[in-house]
Scaffold this motif. Sequence first.
Motif, PDB file in Angstrom:
ATOM      1  N   THR A   1       0.818  -1.218   0.000  1.00  0.00           N
ATOM      2  CA  THR A   1       0.000   0.000   0.000  1.00  0.00           C
ATOM      3  C   THR A   1       0.847   1.262   0.000  1.00  0.00           C
ATOM      4  OG1 THR A   1      -0.098  -0.131   2.423  1.00  0.00           O
ATOM      5  CG2 THR A   1      -1.902  -1.136   1.191  1.00  0.00           C
ATOM      6  N   PHE A   2       2.108   1.167   0.428  1.00  0.00           N
ATOM      7  CA  PHE A   2       2.970   2.349   0.470  1.00  0.00           C
ATOM      8  C   PHE A   2       3.525   2.694  -0.908  1.00  0.00           C
ATOM      9  CE2 PHE A   2       7.087   4.458   1.617  1.00  0.00           C
ATOM     10  CZ  PHE A   2       6.525   5.583   2.216  1.00  0.00           C
ATOM     11  N   GLY A   3       3.295   1.827  -1.885  1.00  0.00           N
ATOM     12  CA  GLY A   3       3.892   1.970  -3.203  1.00  0.00           C
ATOM     13  C   GLY A   3       3.740   3.327  -3.844  1.00  0.00           C
ATOM     14  N   ILE A   4       2.531   3.682  -4.281  1.00  0.00           N
ATOM     15  CA  ILE A   4       2.330   4.937  -4.993  1.00  0.00           C
ATOM     16  C   ILE A   4       2.574   6.134  -4.091  1.00  0.00           C
ATOM     17  CG2 ILE A   4      -0.135   5.027  -4.498  1.00  0.00           C
ATOM     18  CD1 ILE A   4       1.571   6.092  -7.787  1.00  0.00           C
ATOM     19  N   ALA A   5       2.304   5.981  -2.797  1.00  0.00           N
ATOM     20  CA  ALA A   5       2.532   7.084  -1.857  1.00  0.00           C
ATOM     21  C   ALA A   5       4.010   7.414  -1.745  1.00  0.00           C
ATOM     22  CB  ALA A   5       1.965   6.743  -0.480  1.00  0.00           C
ATOM     23  N   HIS A   6       4.859   6.430  -1.977  1.00  0.00           N
ATOM     24  CA  HIS A   6       6.301   6.627  -1.852  1.00  0.00           C
ATOM     25  C   HIS A   6       6.785   7.713  -2.809  1.00  0.00           C
ATOM     26  CE1 HIS A   6      10.597   4.732  -1.900  1.00  0.00           C
ATOM     27  NE2 HIS A   6      10.493   5.691  -0.996  1.00  0.00           N
ATOM     28  N   ILE A   7       6.467   7.563  -4.087  1.00  0.00           N
ATOM     29  CA  ILE A   7       6.936   8.548  -5.052  1.00  0.00           C
ATOM     30  C   ILE A   7       6.170   9.867  -4.931  1.00  0.00           C
ATOM     31  CG2 ILE A   7       5.413   7.736  -6.904  1.00  0.00           C
ATOM     32  CD1 ILE A   7       7.720   8.459  -8.852  1.00  0.00           C
ATOM     33  N   LEU A   8       4.880   9.803  -4.603  1.00  0.00           N
ATOM     34  CA  LEU A   8       4.104  11.040  -4.475  1.00  0.00           C
ATOM     35  C   LEU A   8       4.640  11.914  -3.341  1.00  0.00           C
ATOM     36  CD1 LEU A   8       0.429   9.798  -5.018  1.00  0.00           C
ATOM     37  CD2 LEU A   8       1.880  11.082  -6.610  1.00  0.00           C
ATOM     38  N   MET A   9       4.933  11.315  -2.217  1.00  0.00           N
ATOM     39  CA  MET A   9       5.452  12.073  -1.080  1.00  0.00           C
ATOM     40  C   MET A   9       6.827  12.655  -1.389  1.00  0.00           C
ATOM     41  SD  MET A   9       4.293   9.539   2.027  1.00  0.00           S
ATOM     42  CE  MET A   9       5.286  10.412   3.235  1.00  0.00           C
ATOM     43  N   ASN A  10       7.681  11.849  -2.014  1.00  0.00           N
ATOM     44  CA  ASN A  10       9.023  12.342  -2.328  1.00  0.00           C
ATOM     45  C   ASN A  10       8.999  13.451  -3.360  1.00  0.00           C
ATOM     46  OD1 ASN A  10      10.445  10.791  -0.529  1.00  0.00           O
ATOM     47  ND2 ASN A  10      10.984   9.195  -1.996  1.00  0.00           N
ATOM     48  N   MET A  11       8.172  13.321  -4.385  1.00  0.00           N
ATOM     49  CA  MET A  11       8.127  14.351  -5.418  1.00  0.00           C
ATOM     50  C   MET A  11       7.478  15.638  -4.897  1.00  0.00           C
ATOM     51  SD  MET A  11       9.787  13.119  -7.901  1.00  0.00           S
ATOM     52  CE  MET A  11      10.753  12.327  -6.590  1.00  0.00           C
ATOM     53  N   LEU A  12       6.505  15.499  -4.012  1.00  0.00           N
ATOM     54  CA  LEU A  12       5.907  16.688  -3.406  1.00  0.00           C
ATOM     55  C   LEU A  12       6.947  17.430  -2.564  1.00  0.00           C
ATOM     56  CD1 LEU A  12       3.397  18.406  -2.871  1.00  0.00           C
ATOM     57  CD2 LEU A  12       2.857  16.893  -0.946  1.00  0.00           C
ATOM     58  N   ALA A  13       7.731  16.678  -1.790  1.00  0.00           N
ATOM     59  CA  ALA A  13       8.783  17.297  -0.981  1.00  0.00           C
ATOM     60  C   ALA A  13       9.844  17.933  -1.874  1.00  0.00           C
ATOM     61  CB  ALA A  13       9.413  16.262  -0.056  1.00  0.00           C
ATOM     62  N   LEU A  14      10.211  17.250  -2.953  1.00  0.00           N
ATOM     63  CA  LEU A  14      11.209  17.792  -3.879  1.00  0.00           C
ATOM     64  C   LEU A  14      10.711  19.076  -4.520  1.00  0.00           C
ATOM     65  CD1 LEU A  14      13.817  17.655  -5.462  1.00  0.00           C
ATOM     66  CD2 LEU A  14      12.751  15.994  -7.008  1.00  0.00           C
ATOM     67  N   TRP A  15       9.441  19.115  -4.875  1.00  0.00           N
ATOM     68  CA  TRP A  15       8.858  20.308  -5.481  1.00  0.00           C
ATOM     69  C   TRP A  15       8.827  21.475  -4.493  1.00  0.00           C
ATOM     70  CZ3 TRP A  15       7.841  22.891  -9.626  1.00  0.00           C
ATOM     71  CH2 TRP A  15       6.852  23.885  -9.637  1.00  0.00           C
ATOM     72  N   ASN A  16       8.414  21.213  -3.264  1.00  0.00           N
ATOM     73  CA  ASN A  16       8.263  22.286  -2.282  1.00  0.00           C
ATOM     74  C   ASN A  16       9.607  22.847  -1.810  1.00  0.00           C
ATOM     75  OD1 ASN A  16       5.449  22.325  -2.238  1.00  0.00           O
ATOM     76  ND2 ASN A  16       5.336  20.692  -0.725  1.00  0.00           N
ATOM     77  N   VAL A  17      10.542  21.967  -1.485  1.00  0.00           N
ATOM     78  CA  VAL A  17      11.825  22.414  -0.936  1.00  0.00           C
ATOM     79  C   VAL A  17      12.846  22.667  -2.045  1.00  0.00           C
ATOM     80  CG1 VAL A  17      13.683  21.856   0.683  1.00  0.00           C
ATOM     81  CG2 VAL A  17      11.357  21.131   1.166  1.00  0.00           C
ATOM     82  N   GLY A  18      12.814  21.835  -3.067  1.00  0.00           N
ATOM     83  CA  GLY A  18      13.800  21.965  -4.134  1.00  0.00           C
ATOM     84  C   GLY A  18      13.786  23.318  -4.797  1.00  0.00           C
ATOM     85  N   ARG A  19      12.603  23.865  -5.044  1.00  0.00           N
ATOM     86  CA  ARG A  19      12.528  25.174  -5.700  1.00  0.00           C
ATOM     87  C   ARG A  19      13.185  26.259  -4.864  1.00  0.00           C
ATOM     88  NH1 ARG A  19       6.498  26.387  -6.568  1.00  0.00           N
ATOM     89  NH2 ARG A  19       6.379  25.328  -4.539  1.00  0.00           N
ATOM     90  N   VAL A  20      12.984  26.198  -3.552  1.00  0.00           N
ATOM     91  CA  VAL A  20      13.560  27.215  -2.662  1.00  0.00           C
ATOM     92  C   VAL A  20      15.078  27.103  -2.637  1.00  0.00           C
ATOM     93  CG1 VAL A  20      13.636  28.074  -0.291  1.00  0.00           C
ATOM     94  CG2 VAL A  20      11.479  27.229  -1.249  1.00  0.00           C
ATOM     95  N   VAL A  21      15.565  25.877  -2.495  1.00  0.00           N
ATOM     96  CA  VAL A  21      17.010  25.664  -2.415  1.00  0.00           C
ATOM     97  C   VAL A  21      17.683  26.008  -3.738  1.00  0.00           C
ATOM     98  CG1 VAL A  21      18.807  23.952  -1.989  1.00  0.00           C
ATOM     99  CG2 VAL A  21      16.713  23.926  -0.625  1.00  0.00           C
ATOM    100  N   GLU A  22      17.082  25.600  -4.848  1.00  0.00           N
ATOM    101  CA  GLU A  22      17.676  25.896  -6.156  1.00  0.00           C
ATOM    102  C   GLU A  22      17.751  27.391  -6.408  1.00  0.00           C
ATOM    103  OE1 GLU A  22      17.080  24.935 -10.943  1.00  0.00           O
ATOM    104  OE2 GLU A  22      15.805  23.944  -9.455  1.00  0.00           O
ATOM    105  N   ALA A  23      16.712  28.124  -6.013  1.00  0.00           N
ATOM    106  CA  ALA A  23      16.707  29.571  -6.222  1.00  0.00           C
ATOM    107  C   ALA A  23      17.849  30.241  -5.473  1.00  0.00           C
ATOM    108  CB  ALA A  23      15.371  30.152  -5.772  1.00  0.00           C
TER     109      ALA A  23
END
Length: 292
Positions: free
Chosen positions: A133-155
């Motif tokens: 059951t953790f399958g699809i949630a695994h990538i969704l959670m990681n990509m959401l975190a990457l989107w939220n934090v990654g943009r700030v750090v990259e900027a």
Amino acid sequence: MTTESAVTTCFRHPKVESHVRCTRCDRYICPSCMREAAVGHQCVECVQEGARSVRQARTAFGGRISTVPLVTYVLIGLNVLAYLAEMARPSVEDRFDMLGTVPAGYYPEGVAHGEWYRLLTGAFLHLTPAEGTFGIAHILMNMLALWNVGRVVEAQLGRVRYLALYLLSALGGSVLVLLIAPETPTVGASGAIFGLGAAYYVMGRRLGYDMRAVNQYMGGLLLWLVLSAWVTSWQGHLGGLLAGGVVTLAYAYAPRDGRRVLIQAGACVALLVLLLVLTWVKVADLTGGAAA
């Protein structure tokens, strides 16, 4: 006695008569070569030369200012493409996940048997729905975190520093998995994302962010680090967190002079060398034990 009036022509178009001079080089220019300047007009060459000589704005960490988080987009795209490949061909995960070695008696594979690429490829793979059951949630959670934090750090870091931080954090997570749990197959971008979390915290301290929001985010990250001991790979998370923190400390506190780039790059190279040496030592230990 009569004198012919001198006819002036554009220096780029000798057949076109011109009476306007470039305010920078003082050469005659025709209407097609004119570019408006603060005072008068300039020729095309002077405008281009001026653009090259203008010092580009930099962030507090030395990165070029950009409004488009291109690297974050690319990283998310690579993770999604890898996930689709896993869905289409489940053997992809077994072939490229982070694996140090296998128990004695099985077909030899993993980093200890020459597959060093797994140190990075595993960071672009995720659990699939077929694995629970953790399958699809695994990538969704990681990509959401990457989107939220990654943009700030990259900027703040700029694209090159940001990419180096991401990859070194992913590598740091894989190396700690290799050192502590080499027989545990591991997938996920969490190690790299924990590295971005560490970067967010260090940047917040350096730039004077509202630390209440930063501390709240870090609290959630550390809670997930503890819970991951029962859910996913805490070794990968901790390794990414430590690697990301080290890299960002070098980015943030390098002197703001001509030595900054050298110190920042040197810190990244030193960490890379350390991680590779630790990998080599562990591989030698694993293969030596197997041979015995």
